[in-house]
Design a protein around this motif. Structure first.
Motif, mmCIF file in Angstrom:
data_model
loop_
_atom_site.group_PDB
_atom_site.id
_atom_site.type_symbol
_atom_site.label_atom_id
_atom_site.label_comp_id
_atom_site.label_asym_id
_atom_site.label_seq_id
_atom_site.Cartn_x
_atom_site.Cartn_y
_atom_site.Cartn_z
ATOM 1 N N UNK A 181 0.830 -1.210 0.000
ATOM 2 C CA UNK A 181 0.000 0.000 0.000
ATOM 3 C C UNK A 181 0.862 1.256 0.000
ATOM 4 N N UNK A 182 1.906 1.276 0.814
ATOM 5 C CA UNK A 182 2.794 2.431 0.840
ATOM 6 C C UNK A 182 3.498 2.606 -0.506
ATOM 7 N N UNK A 183 3.849 1.502 -1.121
ATOM 8 C CA UNK A 183 4.494 1.557 -2.434
ATOM 9 C C UNK A 183 3.540 2.149 -3.474
ATOM 10 N N UNK A 184 2.286 1.732 -3.448
ATOM 11 C CA UNK A 184 1.286 2.288 -4.363
ATOM 12 C C UNK A 184 1.056 3.771 -4.086
ATOM 13 N N UNK A 185 1.042 4.142 -2.810
ATOM 14 C CA UNK A 185 0.852 5.539 -2.426
ATOM 15 C C UNK A 185 1.980 6.414 -2.978
ATOM 16 N N UNK A 186 3.210 5.960 -2.820
ATOM 17 C CA UNK A 186 4.354 6.727 -3.337
ATOM 18 C C UNK A 186 4.311 6.806 -4.856
ATOM 19 N N UNK A 187 3.962 5.701 -5.499
ATOM 20 C CA UNK A 187 3.885 5.685 -6.964
ATOM 21 C C UNK A 187 2.799 6.626 -7.458
ATOM 22 N N UNK A 188 1.676 6.657 -6.749
ATOM 23 C CA UNK A 188 0.602 7.572 -7.118
ATOM 24 C C UNK A 188 1.093 9.011 -7.113
ATOM 25 N N UNK A 189 1.908 9.372 -6.113
ATOM 26 C CA UNK A 189 2.415 10.733 -6.043
ATOM 27 C C UNK A 189 3.489 10.999 -7.097
ATOM 28 N N UNK A 190 4.315 10.032 -7.340
ATOM 29 C CA UNK A 190 5.346 10.211 -8.362
ATOM 30 C C UNK A 190 4.738 10.396 -9.744
ATOM 31 N N UNK A 191 3.638 9.693 -10.025
ATOM 32 C CA UNK A 191 2.991 9.753 -11.329
ATOM 33 C C UNK A 191 1.814 10.729 -11.374
ATOM 34 N N UNK A 192 1.491 11.316 -10.206
ATOM 35 C CA UNK A 192 0.355 12.237 -10.117
ATOM 36 C C UNK A 192 -0.949 11.557 -10.549
ATOM 37 N N UNK A 193 -1.163 10.344 -10.018
ATOM 38 C CA UNK A 193 -2.359 9.555 -10.315
ATOM 39 C C UNK A 193 -3.142 9.354 -9.014
ATOM 40 N N UNK A 194 -4.428 9.603 -8.985
ATOM 41 C CA UNK A 194 -5.214 9.387 -7.766
ATOM 42 C C UNK A 194 -5.172 7.924 -7.311
ATOM 43 N N UNK A 195 -5.291 7.750 -6.007
ATOM 44 C CA UNK A 195 -5.271 6.428 -5.377
ATOM 45 C C UNK A 195 -6.534 6.263 -4.538
ATOM 46 N N UNK A 196 -7.228 5.141 -4.736
ATOM 47 C CA UNK A 196 -8.401 4.804 -3.924
ATOM 48 C C UNK A 196 -8.001 3.670 -2.992
ATOM 49 N N UNK A 197 -7.980 3.958 -1.702
ATOM 50 C CA UNK A 197 -7.530 2.986 -0.701
ATOM 51 C C UNK A 197 -8.709 2.302 -0.019
ATOM 52 N N UNK A 198 -8.549 1.019 0.246
ATOM 53 C CA UNK A 198 -9.516 0.278 1.049
ATOM 54 C C UNK A 198 -8.802 -0.770 1.877
ATOM 55 N N UNK A 199 -9.319 -1.054 3.053
ATOM 56 C CA UNK A 199 -8.749 -2.093 3.907
ATOM 57 C C UNK A 199 -9.855 -2.648 4.792
ATOM 58 N N UNK A 200 -9.698 -3.913 5.198
ATOM 59 C CA UNK A 200 -10.734 -4.568 6.002
ATOM 60 C C UNK A 200 -10.108 -5.472 7.061
ATOM 61 N N UNK A 201 -10.879 -5.736 8.088
ATOM 62 C CA UNK A 201 -10.528 -6.731 9.117
ATOM 63 C C UNK A 201 -11.798 -7.102 9.850
ATOM 64 N N UNK A 202 -12.126 -8.389 9.876
ATOM 65 C CA UNK A 202 -13.318 -8.845 10.577
ATOM 66 C C UNK A 202 -14.587 -8.225 10.006
#
Length: 245
Positions: A131-152
């Motif tokens: 997730x952190x890698x995708x976040x950094x890549x999104x900023x480097x490429x100026x591409x929006x990121x939609x995050x989701x996470x779940x537990x239980x």
């Protein structure tokens, strides 16, 4: 241009955001990281909505323990690459779109190439290092990121617009401990559909996105709240000292 068949297929959506909006979906390219609990409902609803090109990346193979929540994988898919299982179902749902399925590990050596020229990145992963890698890549490429996470019974979602909103590292400067977490199948379904909804809103340019807000779902209480946050001055990705500011 939309064909007559497509106009019939998407008639109820065209009532919402017009032919222009539907054509924007058709021309869009979305990168989905993960073909599991979150990736399945995200991919399913984006395919049904008519997003023209989906690139889906996941390194895993279907296991029986996936079947309680990963709704595009069925009993006969056990042992199959997850991305191939997903591709098969999506093309059956909507043959008018293009699917690129890649069975690969997402890491720092290939993430930029895998994301390519996507209009948007969907984080449907189950671990924070990626997730952190995708976040950094999104900023480097100026591409929006939609995050989701779940537990239980619990889940969360947010939308990151580089240069305009706080990023994932602002919200979670430190990753939680790695674990094999419990999950009931409806939780990724709910969060995945919220992510897909954010994708569609962004691509057609309507509604208010989940920027600078973390949506929190509590399934046991059937309650949904949002927490507001802002960019951290010391964030290594988007803060004052980062290279993209």
């Amino acid at each position: 241009m939309l064909t007559e068949v497509e106009l019939e297929r998407y008639a109820r959506q065209v009532m919402l955001f017009g032919k222009d909006g539907q054509e924007r979906l058709k021309k869009s390219r979305v990168f989905i990281a993960g073909a599991g609990g979150l990736g399945c409902p995200v991919a399913l609803y984006l395919a049904a909505a008519g997003v023209g090109y989906l690139r889906i990346v996941d390194k895993d193979f279907v296991e029986r323990s996936n079947l309680n929540r990963q709704v595009l994988h069925w009993e006969q898919d056990i042992g199959k690459e997850k991305v191939m299982s997903v591709e098969e179902k999506l093309l059956a749902i909507n043959p008018h779109i293009e699917i690129e399925a890649l069975c690969q590990v997402i890491d720092q050596t290939n993430v930029s190439e895998l994301v390519g020229d996507a209009d948007l990145i969907v984080d449907a992963m189950d671990n924070y290092p990626t997730r952190y890698l995708l976040n950094r890549t999104a900023h480097e490429k100026n591409i929006p990121l939609i995050h989701g996470a779940i537990r239980g019974f619990d889940g969360q979602a947010t939308t990151v617009i580089p240069g305009k909103s706080a990023c994932l590292s602002c919200i979670f400067p430190c990753a939680p401990p790695a674990e094999v977490f419990p999950v009931v199948g409806v939780t990724p379904g709910i969060i995945g559909m919220i992510q897909a909804n954010e994708v569609i809103k962004y691509l057609v340019g309507t509604g208010k996105l989940l920027t600078d807000r973390l949506l929190i779902w509590n399934g046991l209480l059937a309650e949904m709240d949002t927490l507001r946050f802002g960019r951290r001055f010391d964030c290594e990705v988007c803060g004052h000292g980062s290279s993209d500011v």
